[in-house]
Write an enzyme that holds these catalytic residues in place. Structure first.
Site, PDB file in Angstrom:
ATOM      1  N   ALA A  55      12.442 -35.347  12.538  1.00  0.00           N
ATOM      2  CA  ALA A  55      11.247 -36.071  12.091  1.00  0.00           C
ATOM      3  C   ALA A  55      11.504 -37.534  11.690  1.00  0.00           C
ATOM      4  CB  ALA A  55      10.592 -35.292  10.953  1.00  0.00           C
ATOM      5  N   ARG A  90       4.817 -36.086  20.334  1.00  0.00           N
ATOM      6  CA  ARG A  90       5.180 -34.806  19.695  1.00  0.00           C
ATOM      7  C   ARG A  90       4.207 -34.555  18.541  1.00  0.00           C
ATOM      8  NH1 ARG A  90      11.243 -33.400  18.753  1.00  0.00           N
ATOM      9  NH2 ARG A  90      10.260 -31.354  18.739  1.00  0.00           N
ATOM     10  N   GLN A 202      19.898 -26.888  18.465  1.00  0.00           N
ATOM     11  CA  GLN A 202      20.200 -28.106  17.687  1.00  0.00           C
ATOM     12  C   GLN A 202      21.318 -27.866  16.665  1.00  0.00           C
ATOM     13  OE1 GLN A 202      17.109 -27.035  18.375  1.00  0.00           O
ATOM     14  NE2 GLN A 202      15.610 -28.682  18.466  1.00  0.00           N
ATOM     15  N   ASP A 243       9.852 -30.862   9.087  1.00  0.00           N
ATOM     16  CA  ASP A 243       9.118 -31.810   9.926  1.00  0.00           C
ATOM     17  C   ASP A 243       7.777 -32.189   9.318  1.00  0.00           C
ATOM     18  OD1 ASP A 243      10.821 -29.859  11.702  1.00  0.00           O
ATOM     19  OD2 ASP A 243      10.791 -31.838  12.630  1.00  0.00           O
ATOM     20  N   ASN A 253       9.093 -26.239   9.622  1.00  0.00           N
ATOM     21  CA  ASN A 253      10.421 -26.627  10.104  1.00  0.00           C
ATOM     22  C   ASN A 253      10.707 -25.861  11.391  1.00  0.00           C
ATOM     23  OD1 ASN A 253      12.856 -28.172   9.704  1.00  0.00           O
ATOM     24  ND2 ASN A 253      13.898 -26.239   9.267  1.00  0.00           N
ATOM     25  N   LYS A 254      11.846 -26.124  11.953  1.00  0.00           N
ATOM     26  CA  LYS A 254      12.233 -25.522  13.229  1.00  0.00           C
ATOM     27  C   LYS A 254      12.020 -24.011  13.214  1.00  0.00           C
ATOM     28  CE  LYS A 254      13.269 -27.308  16.108  1.00  0.00           C
ATOM     29  NZ  LYS A 254      12.263 -27.676  17.145  1.00  0.00           N
TER      30      LYS A 254
HETATM   31  O1  MRU Z   1      12.448 -30.285  17.548  1.00  0.00           O
HETATM   32  P1  MRU Z   1      13.363 -31.149  16.734  1.00  0.00           P
HETATM   33  O2  MRU Z   1      14.787 -31.068  17.114  1.00  0.00           O
HETATM   34  O3  MRU Z   1      12.854 -32.567  16.625  1.00  0.00           O
HETATM   35  O4  MRU Z   1      13.224 -30.467  15.318  1.00  0.00           O
HETATM   36  C1  MRU Z   1      13.229 -31.155  14.177  1.00  0.00           C
HETATM   37  C2  MRU Z   1      14.389 -30.835  13.426  1.00  0.00           C
HETATM   38  O5  MRU Z   1      15.423 -31.425  13.650  1.00  0.00           O
HETATM   39  C3  MRU Z   1      14.347 -29.808  12.397  1.00  0.00           C
HETATM   40  O6  MRU Z   1      13.200 -29.080  12.328  1.00  0.00           O
HETATM   41  C4  MRU Z   1      14.829 -30.373  11.092  1.00  0.00           C
HETATM   42  O7  MRU Z   1      15.243 -29.323  10.341  1.00  0.00           O
HETATM   43  C5  MRU Z   1      13.809 -31.245  10.400  1.00  0.00           C
HETATM   44  S1  MRU Z   1      13.945 -32.939  10.791  1.00  0.00           S
HETATM   45  C6  MRU Z   1      15.013 -33.570   9.564  1.00  0.00           C
END
Ligand code: MRU
Length: 363
Positions: A55, A90, A202, A243, A253-254
Site C-alpha cells: 500500500a 488497484r 509475497q 492495505d 490485508n492480504k
Molecule cells: O497485493 P500486494 O502485494 O500489494 O499486497 C499488499 C501487501 O503487501 C500486504 O497486504 C501488506 O501486508 C500490506 S502493505 C504494507
C-alpha cells in the site's frame, strides 16, 4: 534498508532528474532488476502489474505518476484523467487514493505551468514522509517486542508475519517488518516465521528476500502452518501490515490474514497490525462490509514461478487442465481479533475510540 551493504529505497528519481526508478518486484527474489518509469502509462502499469506493490509504495508510485503526467499535460483536464487512470489500477490499498488526493490539493493552489515541478517536490516529500512514519512505527513496535523479550530472557522472540509489509512494500523500513528490523538491530534475539502467502508468494519471495539481505533469522512456512505453530507455543506475537484500516478498526490485508488472526485469538497470541496513518480510511465505518476486495487473475493461483536447478526462472501450472481457479487478493480481519494497531503516533486499540485517541484531528 541495505542491499549488500548499500542503502537502498524502493523508488527514487533517475539521474536525468525526471524519470522514476523502481525495483521490479516481479523479478524478485532471484533477480534484482530496476526499471525507469517515464510516463503516466509506465506508472500505471507498474502498479497494476505489481512491479511495485504494498500500500505505501503504491501511493508513492502514484504520486510520481502524477508528476510524470504533469510534465506532458498539467491542465485541470489532464490531471483529472491522470487521477482516473492511476486510481483504477488497484482498488483495495487506500494509500493510492490518499496520495492522488495529496497531489490534487497541490495542483489546486498553483497555475498549470508550475504544477510539474511542484508535483515532483510533493512526490519526493510523500516518499520522505513514508520513511519517517515507518521508522516511528518501527520504534513503537520495537517497544512491544522488547517487552516480550524481557519476559523470556536469553530466549528468541518468534514473530509470525504474513505477506510482505517490509521495506519492499514501502519506500523504506516497512510497516510490520520495521519493528523487527529495529529489534534485531538493537540486539534482541529474534526469528521470523514468514508465511509464504499464496498465491503470489509475497512472503516467500519478498519478505524472505529482504530479511535475508538484512541478516534477520527467518523461516518460510506454508500458509497453513501458523495455527499449528501457535498451538505449540512457537509464536510469541504476530505482526502484519494492512492495505486499509476502517474507522472502526477492521483491518484489510492480504488474503489469509483473517485466518491467522483467528488462530492467534484461539491460542492467546498477541496479533498486532502495523500501519501508517495514510492507510486509515476514515470514510469507511465497517471494514468487513464496505472495503472493496480486489479479485486478481486466476492465473496467479493456477501457476507458480520458481528457479530451476540450472538457474533458469520459469513458471509452471499447478492445477489440472480444465480446473477453475479463483483469486481474492485480500480479506478483512474484524477489529475484535486485533490486539493493537501500531502507528507512527503510538499503539492503540483497534476501535473508533482508539484511532481517534491517536488522531484527534479526525474527530
Ligand atoms: O497485493 P500486494 O502485494 O500489494 O499486497 C499488499 C501487501 O503487501 C500486504 O497486504 C501488506 O501486508 C500490506 S502493505 C504494507
Amino acid at each position: 534498508m541495505k542491499i549488500n551493504g548499500t542503502p537502498t529505497r524502493t523508488i527514487w528519481l533517475a539521474s536525468d532528474g525526471w524519470g522514476v526508478e523502481i525495483i521490479d518486484q516481479t523479478r524478485l527474489p532471484h533477480e534484482l532488476v530496476t526499471v525507469t518509469l517515464r510516463s503516466l502509462a509506465d506508472a500505471a502499469t507498474a502498479i497494476k502489474d505489481m512491479w511495485v506493490r504494498g500500500a505505501p509504495l503504491i501511493g508513492a508510485t502514484a504520486a510520481y505518476g502524477m508528476a510524470l503526467a504533469a510534465r506532458v499535460d498539467a491542465s485541470d483536464a489532464g490531471l483529472a484523467e491522470a487521477y482516473r487512470v492511476l486510481h483504477a489500477t488497484r482498488p483495495t490499498a487506500i494509500n493510492l487514493k490518499w496520495a492522488l488526493d495529496e497531489m490534487m490539493a497541490v495542483a489546486r493552489e498553483i497555475v498549470p505551468t508550475d504544477r510539474a515541478a511542484a508535483f515532483y517536490a510533493k512526490a519526493f516529500a510523500v516518499c520522505d514522509e513514508d520513511v519517517a512514519i515507518n521508522s516511528a512505527i518501527g520504534d513503537n513496535g520495537h517497544a512491544i517486542i522488547a517487552t516480550i523479550a524481557a519476559a523470556k530472557p536469553g530466549q528468541t522472540v518468534n514473530v509470525l508475519t504474513h505477506c510482505n509489509a517490509g521495506w519492499l512494500a514501502t519506500v523504506d523500513w516497512g510497516t510490520a517488518i520495521a519493528p523487527i528490523y529495529k529489534a534485531f538491530d538493537a540486539g534482541i534475539p529474534i526469528h521470523v516465521w514468514v508465511d509464504e502467502t499464496r498465491p503470489r508468494n509475497q512472503g516467500a519471495s519478498l519478505t524472505a528476500r529482504e530479511l535475508n539481505w538484512h541478516g534477520v533469522p527467518h523461516t518460510v512456512i506454508a500458509d497453513n502452518s501458523g495455527g499449528h505453530l501457535m498451538q505449540h507455543g512457537m509464536v510469541d506475537l504476530c505482526i502484519v501490515g494492512t492495505d486499509r484500516v476502517a474507522g472502526n478498526g477492521d483491518v484489510c490485508n492480504k488474503i489469509g490474514t483473517y485466518l491467522k488472526a483467528l488462530a492467534a485469538k484461539d491460542n492467546g497470541v498477541p496479533f498486532y497490525v502495523a500501519l501508517p496513518s495514510p492507510t486509515i480510511d476514515w470514510t469507511v465505518a465497517d471494514g468487513v462490509k464496505e472495503i472493496p476486495i480486489e479479485e486478481r487473475d486466476p492465473r496467479e493461483q493456477s501457476h507458480i514461478g520458481g528457479k530451476t536447478a540450472d538457474g533458469t526462472v520459469i513458471e509452471v501450472q499447478v492445477i489440472p487442465d480444465g480446473s477453475k481457479a479463483a483469486n481474492w487478493g485480500f480479506d478483512v480481519t474484524p477489529a475484535r481479533l486485533v490486539t493493537g494497531l501500531i502507528t507512527e503516533r503510538g499503539v492503540c486499540p483497534a476501535s473508533p475510540e482508539g484511532l481517534r485517541g491517536l488522531f484527534p484531528e479526525r474527530c
